[in-house]
Scaffold this motif. Structure first.
Motif, PDB file in Angstrom:
ATOM      1  N   PHE A  17       0.830  -1.199   0.000  1.00  0.00           N
ATOM      2  CA  PHE A  17       0.000   0.000   0.000  1.00  0.00           C
ATOM      3  C   PHE A  17       0.871   1.258   0.000  1.00  0.00           C
ATOM      4  N   SER A  18       1.978   1.218   0.758  1.00  0.00           N
ATOM      5  CA  SER A  18       2.882   2.373   0.778  1.00  0.00           C
ATOM      6  C   SER A  18       3.524   2.584  -0.592  1.00  0.00           C
ATOM      7  N   TYR A  19       3.839   1.484  -1.310  1.00  0.00           N
ATOM      8  CA  TYR A  19       4.382   1.601  -2.662  1.00  0.00           C
ATOM      9  C   TYR A  19       3.349   2.257  -3.588  1.00  0.00           C
ATOM     10  N   SER A  20       2.089   1.878  -3.413  1.00  0.00           N
ATOM     11  CA  SER A  20       1.032   2.461  -4.235  1.00  0.00           C
ATOM     12  C   SER A  20       0.922   3.962  -4.016  1.00  0.00           C
ATOM     13  N   VAL A  21       1.057   4.382  -2.759  1.00  0.00           N
ATOM     14  CA  VAL A  21       0.986   5.809  -2.435  1.00  0.00           C
ATOM     15  C   VAL A  21       2.142   6.562  -3.089  1.00  0.00           C
ATOM     16  N   VAL A  22       3.347   5.967  -3.041  1.00  0.00           N
ATOM     17  CA  VAL A  22       4.521   6.612  -3.650  1.00  0.00           C
ATOM     18  C   VAL A  22       4.310   6.799  -5.143  1.00  0.00           C
ATOM     19  N   PRO A  76     -11.583  -2.277 -17.795  1.00  0.00           N
ATOM     20  CA  PRO A  76     -11.575  -3.526 -18.574  1.00  0.00           C
ATOM     21  C   PRO A  76     -10.232  -4.251 -18.554  1.00  0.00           C
ATOM     22  N   LEU A  77      -9.131  -3.501 -18.346  1.00  0.00           N
ATOM     23  CA  LEU A  77      -7.808  -4.133 -18.349  1.00  0.00           C
ATOM     24  C   LEU A  77      -7.543  -4.932 -17.076  1.00  0.00           C
ATOM     25  N   PHE A  78      -8.325  -4.675 -16.031  1.00  0.00           N
ATOM     26  CA  PHE A  78      -8.176  -5.477 -14.814  1.00  0.00           C
ATOM     27  C   PHE A  78      -8.499  -6.948 -15.075  1.00  0.00           C
ATOM     28  N   LEU A  79      -9.396  -7.200 -16.025  1.00  0.00           N
ATOM     29  CA  LEU A  79      -9.728  -8.589 -16.361  1.00  0.00           C
ATOM     30  C   LEU A  79      -8.516  -9.321 -16.916  1.00  0.00           C
ATOM     31  N   THR A  93      -2.884  -3.442  -7.986  1.00  0.00           N
ATOM     32  CA  THR A  93      -2.879  -2.501  -9.097  1.00  0.00           C
ATOM     33  C   THR A  93      -4.147  -1.659  -9.077  1.00  0.00           C
ATOM     34  N   GLY A  94      -5.291  -2.279  -8.758  1.00  0.00           N
ATOM     35  CA  GLY A  94      -6.535  -1.536  -8.627  1.00  0.00           C
ATOM     36  C   GLY A  94      -6.436  -0.459  -7.556  1.00  0.00           C
ATOM     37  N   ILE A  95      -5.813  -0.823  -6.427  1.00  0.00           N
ATOM     38  CA  ILE A  95      -5.598   0.158  -5.360  1.00  0.00           C
ATOM     39  C   ILE A  95      -4.717   1.295  -5.861  1.00  0.00           C
ATOM     40  N   THR A  96      -3.657   0.946  -6.607  1.00  0.00           N
ATOM     41  CA  THR A  96      -2.738   1.957  -7.136  1.00  0.00           C
ATOM     42  C   THR A  96      -3.443   2.900  -8.096  1.00  0.00           C
ATOM     43  N   VAL A  97      -4.271   2.354  -8.983  1.00  0.00           N
ATOM     44  CA  VAL A  97      -4.984   3.176  -9.960  1.00  0.00           C
ATOM     45  C   VAL A  97      -5.954   4.130  -9.262  1.00  0.00           C
ATOM     46  N   VAL A  98      -6.683   3.628  -8.272  1.00  0.00           N
ATOM     47  CA  VAL A  98      -7.637   4.474  -7.538  1.00  0.00           C
ATOM     48  C   VAL A  98      -6.895   5.606  -6.823  1.00  0.00           C
ATOM     49  N   LEU A  99      -5.791   5.271  -6.163  1.00  0.00           N
ATOM     50  CA  LEU A  99      -5.015   6.301  -5.466  1.00  0.00           C
ATOM     51  C   LEU A  99      -4.446   7.327  -6.444  1.00  0.00           C
ATOM     52  N   THR A 100      -3.972   6.844  -7.602  1.00  0.00           N
ATOM     53  CA  THR A 100      -3.421   7.757  -8.604  1.00  0.00           C
ATOM     54  C   THR A 100      -4.480   8.722  -9.102  1.00  0.00           C
ATOM     55  N   SER A 101      -5.672   8.202  -9.396  1.00  0.00           N
ATOM     56  CA  SER A 101      -6.768   9.066  -9.850  1.00  0.00           C
ATOM     57  C   SER A 101      -7.136  10.079  -8.773  1.00  0.00           C
ATOM     58  N   LEU A 102      -7.154   9.630  -7.523  1.00  0.00           N
ATOM     59  CA  LEU A 102      -7.495  10.525  -6.416  1.00  0.00           C
ATOM     60  C   LEU A 102      -6.465  11.639  -6.257  1.00  0.00           C
ATOM     61  N   PHE A 103      -5.178  11.274  -6.292  1.00  0.00           N
ATOM     62  CA  PHE A 103      -4.116  12.267  -6.118  1.00  0.00           C
ATOM     63  C   PHE A 103      -4.088  13.251  -7.285  1.00  0.00           C
ATOM     64  N   GLY A 138       6.546  -5.317  -7.197  1.00  0.00           N
ATOM     65  CA  GLY A 138       5.522  -6.323  -7.440  1.00  0.00           C
ATOM     66  C   GLY A 138       4.155  -5.737  -7.693  1.00  0.00           C
ATOM     67  N   LEU A 139       4.100  -4.472  -8.086  1.00  0.00           N
ATOM     68  CA  LEU A 139       2.835  -3.799  -8.374  1.00  0.00           C
ATOM     69  C   LEU A 139       2.826  -3.337  -9.824  1.00  0.00           C
ATOM     70  N   SER A 140       1.827  -2.557 -10.165  1.00  0.00           N
ATOM     71  CA  SER A 140       1.733  -1.996 -11.502  1.00  0.00           C
ATOM     72  C   SER A 140       0.974  -0.687 -11.432  1.00  0.00           C
ATOM     73  N   SER A 141       1.244   0.175 -12.415  1.00  0.00           N
ATOM     74  CA  SER A 141       0.492   1.427 -12.509  1.00  0.00           C
ATOM     75  C   SER A 141      -0.790   1.228 -13.298  1.00  0.00           C
ATOM     76  N   GLY A 142      -1.052   0.012 -13.741  1.00  0.00           N
ATOM     77  CA  GLY A 142      -2.274  -0.290 -14.464  1.00  0.00           C
ATOM     78  C   GLY A 142      -2.125  -0.066 -15.958  1.00  0.00           C
TER      79      GLY A 142
END
Length: 291
Positions: A17-22, A76-79, A93-103, A138-142
């Protein structure tokens, strides 16, 4: 929700989660401080979202922010990620995308400079560092990361080179729609982003290791204790100077695993001769950890 969190330990969840925030912070800085002021179009789905946002008023009469467009395009790419890459990878990755959109939505746009070359270079470097950092963690920006990773698993090509190929379409679209000078600046940003991604994401870089040792059993035990790597043994190798018998060990590791290899060799046989060849190509099976 309880079933969801059983997929990974709590500590692992907090770290990812911290990586997603970064990444969300880096991506927001890249887009809001450099890409948008310089009219630079990013790589991947972010670039597509920027193009659609620019066209939104003409197409539907309403300005749709980049953050909302980015989130909708990723759905659709989450599938693809769920079925082809891994469940935990897709969830984070879903968490990362949501956080990115929010920021991107809450972070104000700051015009540090309107020079498109500076915006392209610095924006591309920041975005590339963010993408490489998330992949390394081990994450992705989507977005196209899902497609790039799936192709890399099949072909062995680097994430950065695959990304550059895909993003030629974004560059052409920007040129046709908004002018070819913007295509040129976007190409610079995409190139810089791809190269920085490859520099940061070291798990994809393979290195051949040759070890000459008098203590093969201990070396093999230590390496396989720390790394999931096969090792080829060549017995009865003879030194040309003293004509003493030693053992040659051959293996391939990633650049990311190199510090673990050094640690294993230091404790097993600090006097062993170790030769490392950088960026080798592999034909055949090579274990790569799933996301």
């Amino acid at each position: 929700m309880d079933k969801l969190f059983k997929l990974f330990p709590h500590a692992d969840y907090a770290q990812k989660f911290s990586y997603s925030v970064v990444y969300a912070i880096l991506a927001s800085i890249g887009v809001n401080f450099f890409y948008q002021p310089g009219q630079i179009y990013s790589s991947g789905i972010t670039g597509v979202a920027q193009i659609l946002t620019t066209l939104s008023e003409d197409l539907i009469g309403v300005h749709v922010p980049v953050s909302a467009t980015l989130l909708l395009l990723n759905l659709p790419l989450f599938l693809l990620g769920w079925f082809k890459i891994g469940h935990k990878f897709t969830i984070f990755t879903g968490i990362t995308v949501v956080l990115t959109s929010l920021f991107m939505q809450i972070m104000p746009e700051e015009t540090l400079t309107t020079d498109p070359i500076i915006c392209a270079i610095f924006g591309g470097a920041i975005m590339g560092a963010g993408v490489g950092y998330t992949l390394k963690s081990g994450l992705s920006s989507g977005g196209l990361d899902f497609v790039s990773i799936a192709i890399r698993k099949k072909t062995g090509k680097t994430i950065g080179s695959i990304s550059i190929t895909f993003n030629l379409l974004i560059m052409i679209a920007a040129g046709l729609l908004f002018g070819w000078k913007y295509a040129l600046y976007s190409a610079i940003a995409i190139f810089v982003s791809g190269k920085v991604t490859d520099a940061v994401y070291t798990k994809q870089k393979k290195m051949q290791v040759i070890i000459i040792t008098r203590h093969p059993e201990k070396v093999i035990h230590n390496i396989q204790k720390k790394l999931r790597r096969g090792i080829t043994i060549i017995n009865e190798a003879e030194g040309a100077y003293k004509h003493d018998k030693q053992t040659v060990l051959l293996t391939v590791v990633t650049r990311f695993e190199l510090p673990m290899l050094r640690e294993a060799m230091k404790s097993a046989d600090p006097h062993a001769f170790v030769s490392i060849a950088d960026n080798v190509q592999i034909l055949g099976r090579f274990y790569e950890e799933d996301f």
